[in-house]
Design an enzyme around this catalytic site. Sequence first.
Site, mmCIF file in Angstrom:
data_model
loop_
_atom_site.group_PDB
_atom_site.id
_atom_site.type_symbol
_atom_site.label_atom_id
_atom_site.label_comp_id
_atom_site.label_asym_id
_atom_site.label_seq_id
_atom_site.Cartn_x
_atom_site.Cartn_y
_atom_site.Cartn_z
ATOM 1 N N ARG A 115 31.276 12.949 35.912
ATOM 2 C CA ARG A 115 31.127 14.032 34.488
ATOM 3 C C ARG A 115 30.544 15.132 35.542
ATOM 4 O O ARG A 115 29.447 14.875 37.353
ATOM 5 C CB ARG A 115 30.510 14.016 33.792
ATOM 6 N N HIS A 119 29.455 65.479 21.561
ATOM 7 C CA HIS A 119 28.973 65.643 19.883
ATOM 8 C C HIS A 119 29.992 64.640 19.383
ATOM 9 O O HIS A 119 29.081 63.584 18.494
ATOM 10 C CB HIS A 119 30.109 67.269 19.219
ATOM 11 N N ARG A 142 17.482 67.097 14.089
ATOM 12 C CA ARG A 142 18.056 67.833 14.691
ATOM 13 C C ARG A 142 18.460 69.381 12.953
ATOM 14 O O ARG A 142 19.437 68.206 12.984
ATOM 15 C CB ARG A 142 18.928 67.794 15.236
ATOM 16 N N ARG A 160 12.888 69.240 15.197
ATOM 17 C CA ARG A 160 13.196 69.729 15.753
ATOM 18 C C ARG A 160 13.671 71.536 15.424
ATOM 19 O O ARG A 160 14.626 71.440 14.284
ATOM 20 C CB ARG A 160 14.616 69.708 16.921
ATOM 21 N N GLU A 186 13.915 69.097 28.343
ATOM 22 C CA GLU A 186 15.161 69.157 27.959
ATOM 23 C C GLU A 186 15.122 70.050 29.486
ATOM 24 O O GLU A 186 16.560 69.922 29.933
ATOM 25 C CB GLU A 186 16.266 69.709 27.717
ATOM 26 N N GLY A 219 13.836 65.377 25.683
ATOM 27 C CA GLY A 219 15.084 65.383 25.661
ATOM 28 C C GLY A 219 16.338 64.722 26.505
ATOM 29 O O GLY A 219 17.071 65.688 27.619
ATOM 30 N N THR A 220 16.416 63.504 26.730
ATOM 31 C CA THR A 220 17.230 63.016 28.648
ATOM 32 C C THR A 220 18.525 63.361 28.144
ATOM 33 O O THR A 220 19.111 63.469 29.106
ATOM 34 C CB THR A 220 17.215 61.821 28.552
ATOM 35 N N ASN A 221 19.146 63.923 26.606
ATOM 36 C CA ASN A 221 20.822 64.489 26.870
ATOM 37 C C ASN A 221 21.451 65.537 27.908
ATOM 38 O O ASN A 221 21.786 65.675 29.266
ATOM 39 C CB ASN A 221 21.394 64.470 25.988
ATOM 40 N N ASP A 222 20.162 66.114 27.597
ATOM 41 C CA ASP A 222 20.083 67.911 28.182
ATOM 42 C C ASP A 222 19.777 67.689 29.655
ATOM 43 O O ASP A 222 20.112 68.509 30.383
ATOM 44 C CB ASP A 222 19.903 69.125 27.479
ATOM 45 N N CYS A 248 13.461 60.472 23.584
ATOM 46 C CA CYS A 248 14.577 61.166 22.000
ATOM 47 C C CYS A 248 16.261 61.717 22.195
ATOM 48 O O CYS A 248 16.827 61.563 21.492
ATOM 49 C CB CYS A 248 13.882 62.243 21.486
HETATM 50 C C1 PEP Z 1 18.416 66.107 24.110
HETATM 51 O O1 PEP Z 1 18.917 66.839 24.801
HETATM 52 O O2 PEP Z 1 18.449 64.719 24.779
HETATM 53 C C2 PEP Z 1 18.631 66.290 23.157
HETATM 54 C C3 PEP Z 1 18.096 64.899 21.754
HETATM 55 O O3 PEP Z 1 18.858 66.677 22.196
HETATM 56 P P1 PEP Z 1 20.409 66.824 21.882
HETATM 57 O O4 PEP Z 1 21.397 65.663 22.233
HETATM 58 O O5 PEP Z 1 20.764 67.729 20.411
HETATM 59 O O6 PEP Z 1 20.508 68.314 22.182
HETATM 60 MG MG MG Z 2 19.206 68.521 23.636
#
Ligand code: PEP
Ligand code: MG
Length: 881
Positions: A113, A459, A566, A622, A749, A770-773, A835
Site C-alpha cells: 500500500r 457596481h 453607504r 457615510r 480613499e 476605503g480600499t476600493n477607491d 471597509c
Molecule cells: C471604498 O472605496 O473602498 C469604499 C468602501 O467605498 P465605495 O465602494 O462605496 O466607493
Molecule cells: Mg469609495
Amino acid sequence: MAGGTAPRAHHSACAIKNPPYSASRARSAAVQKQVTLTAFSEITPSAPIATEAHGWKAKCLQRLVRLELPVPQSVALPAATIRALAQGQPVDASAILAHFGTDQTAGPLVSVRASPANPDWGGPATILNIGLNAARHAALCETHGREAADALWCRFIQGYAINVARLDPDMFEDVRPGPDALRELRRLYEYETDEPFPEDPARQLSEVLRSMARAWEGTSARLLRSAKGAPEDAALGLVVQEMAQGIGQGISGSGVIQFVDSVTGQNRITGRYLGQSQGRDALAAREALYLTRDPRGPSLEEEAPEIMQDLIRMGAACRAKLREEMQIEFTVEDGRLSVLDAIRVTRSVRAGLKIAVALAEDGVIPKSEAVLRVEPRALSELLHHQVDPRGIRDVIATGIAASPGAATGRLVFTSEAAQASAARGEQCILVRRETAPEDIRGMHSAAAVLTERGGMTSHAAVIARGLGLPAVVGASDLRLDGKDRKLTARDGRIFREGDIITIDGSRGEALAGAAEMLPPALDDSFRQLLTWADEFRDIGVRANADTPSDAATARNFNAEGIGLCRTEHMFFEEDRFTVMREMIFADTSADRASALSRLLPMQREDFVQLFNIMQGLPVCIRLFDPPLHEFLPASREGLRELAEALDRPLSEVTRRAEALREVNPMLGMRGVRLGVVLPEIYDMQAQAIFEATIESARRGAVIVPEVMIPLVSAAREVELVKTRIDAVAAAVRTRANADFDYRLGVMVETPRACLRAGEIAQHAAFLSFGTNDLTQMTYGLSRDDAGRFMNTYVQQGVFPEDPFHILDQDGVGELLLIGAERGRETRQELRLSICGEHGGDPLSIAFCRAAGFDYVSCSPYRVPMARLAAAHLALGEHASR
Ligand code: PEP
Ligand code: MG
C-alpha cells in the site's frame, strides 16, 4: 537494501503481536536474524514510525495497532528506500518476505500500500496477493477450493500485468471469468512480455515495490499531487502487509465502513460488505450487502451482528484516539475480523464543519482545534445555495466569480423586466452589460446577476455581495444584445428572454438550464463554530450594510456593528428617487432645501430602523458619495419620463443632465467635494442621523453614531464639513432639548489622504480605509473597467492577483501603513479600520491585524468568514509563541 548503502533495518525488538497473526510472527522472529541490510520497520506500538519518514498510512496503521485493533502484520519502508528504489537500486525483497515467514512455496501472501506523507496526495494503487504462484495456488485449492484459488490468482496476474508490467488494461477485457481464465491470462502475459509470469515471490515483491516507487516519480503523479499542494520533493513510503484473505470457509468477505455521512456530516453508518471478496471490491459490487438493516436489501448486521458490533466499537475507538472520523477497510476471514486500513473520511465543507464541532463537543478535540480545522474561505459554500458538484455542468459563459452562491431563473435583460418577474413570483436572472445605480431595484428583484463587463469592485459585484446575490461579472466571452433581448454563448448557442439559466457565482460560470442545487447549511454547528471563533479572535468584525435588511443579515451573522452604511443606496428606493432628482435639478438654494426637506423624514426613518436593528452596536454612516449624475437617466426615454415627473420641458431636462455629466466622474464632483460645494445635502443627512439618534434613545437604544466623510484628500475639507456638522448637532440638540454624542471620522480613499493622515486626524476620531477607491487611485486603474484586461495581467504575472480582490500589500498596503502611523502619531486613540471589499478577505485581515487596526468591515455575507479568519490568525500567533 542490497549493496550495503542503505541504513540498517530497525526492526523493533519488542514487536507486540496482534492475536490472529501470532503464528506468522513467531516464524518472522525466527528469520529476523537472517535479515540483511534492508531498511524497513515492523509496525508495532513502539517502533520508530514517523509520518515524515514512513508516510501517513504507516503512522495511521501504527496508531491502529496501538489501539489493539486486529491489524495484520505490516512493515513500513521509508521514503529514503523508495527514492533509492526509483533510482534503480535493487531491494532485498526476500528479507522483507522472510519477515512474514514467506519463502518460495509457503507462508502468507502480502499486499503493498502507498503511504505518502499526506493522504490527499494520492499514490499508486494497492496491489494484493503478492506471493501467489503455482505452488501456493495448489495449496489454496486445497484450503479454499479451486474456484476461489483461481479467482485470486487471476486477480493478481491481471493487477501485476497492468500496474507492474505496464500492459494495456484493454487486453484483458475479453477474458471471461471461468475455468479457462487463468490459463488465458498467463498466456496473454507471456505473449506480451516474452517471459513466463514470475513464480518467485521475492521477484514479484521487488518488482511491485520498484514499479510503485517509479509511478510516484512519474510526471502525471507529480502534477496531480502538486495540484493538491504537495511540495516538489514530496516523498512516498510503502507498507507491506500480510494478506487477510476475505475468501474461504465460514463468514468471509471484505468491506468498508464509516460512521458519518460524507456530504452532510450527520452520524450515519455507510459502506458496503461483500462476501468472498478482497480490498474495496464491495464498493463496486451490486450484490454487496448493506451494513446496517436496510429496506433495499440484506445487511451485514442481519448476517453477522457480532461483527457489526465489533466494527462499531472499533470505529468509536478510532474516533476517540485518532481524533478524527475514519473510514475503515476491513476483512473477515472465517468469522475473524481484520482492520487493513483506515483513512480520514472524505468530506464536503459542511460535513467537515459538522465533524469538527461534534468532535469538540464530545471532548475529543479542543474548541480551538475545531476552529482551526475549518478553512475560512470554504464557509461561503455554506451560506448560499451551491450547484451540486455531482451534477452535469453545461457552461455557456465564464467570468469573475464576483459574489458566491448559485441560483436558477429565467433570463431578463432589464431591471423593469426583473421587477415584473418578481411580481409574478418567478425567479429571474438579470443580465446587463454592466449595472448602474438605477439597476438596484432590478437587482433586488433578481435571483442572480450576470454582466458582460466589470471587475471585483464594479457596481454589480459590490451590490450583489451586499445583497448576498450570486453574481458573475466581466463574462466577456458572451455577446449581449440588449435590444433583441438575447445573449450568445461562447459556443454560439442563443438564449432569449424567458430561457432558463443558472448562475454559479462561486465558480464564475453561467450554465444552461436548471442545475441541481445543494441548500445552504446555516445550522447549529455553524453557529457554534463561529461562537467559538469569537472567543479567540482579537480584531473586530463589522458589516457594510446600507438597508434594514442588510443590517438584519449583519446581526444574524453576529457582526459587531456597521462599519460602512453607504447612504446613497437609500435614495434609490422608489419613493425617494424622484425627490432626489428634483433636488439635483433645483435651480435655487431654496428649491434644493425644499426637496431636501422632503428627503429628511425618509432618511431619518432609515436611520431609526438601522439603529433599532443594531440595538446599541456602533453604526458608521457615510455621507453621500457618488457623482450626482448617477441619479439621472441615461436613455432618451428615461429623460422624457423624468421631464414628465418634474413637469419641465424635455429640452431643459436634457440640457441640465448634459451639464451635470463629467468626463471622469469617479475623479469628479463626488464625495466630500459635494459636501463642500453643495453643503445642504450633508446638512440634511446629519440632521436625519442626529434626530434618529434622539428618537432611538427615546425607544431605549442608545447609539453613538459615527459620521464618515468620503473621498477626502485635504484636511481643510474635513474642517469645513466638521464645522457645519457640529453646527447641525448643536441645532438639533437645542430644538429637541436632548443630548447625544457622535463621532466624526474620515474615509481614507485617496493616496493623498494616507500621506496627510497626520493633519486629517486632527479633525477625525477615526479613519476607515476605503480600499476600493484607494486601489483604483493608487494604480490609476478604473475599478469598473479593469475586468477587461485583469485576466491577462494576472496570467502574465504583471499583478500577482486582482488587486481589487486581494489587497495589494506592497503598494496600497504601504499607503495603509503610512496613513495608520501618521494618523496615530497625531491622535493615539484614533480608531482604525478597513471597509473596502478587502475587509472580508483573510489575507487582508491578517495585514490589518498586524498593522494594529481595530476592526474590519465587509459585506454581511462575508462576516462569518472574517470572524473565522480572525480567529485563525489569533490562534496561529498563539501557537507560534
Ligand atoms: C471604498 O472605496 O473602498 C469604499 C468602501 O467605498 P465605495 O465602494 O462605496 O466607493
Ligand atoms: Mg469609495
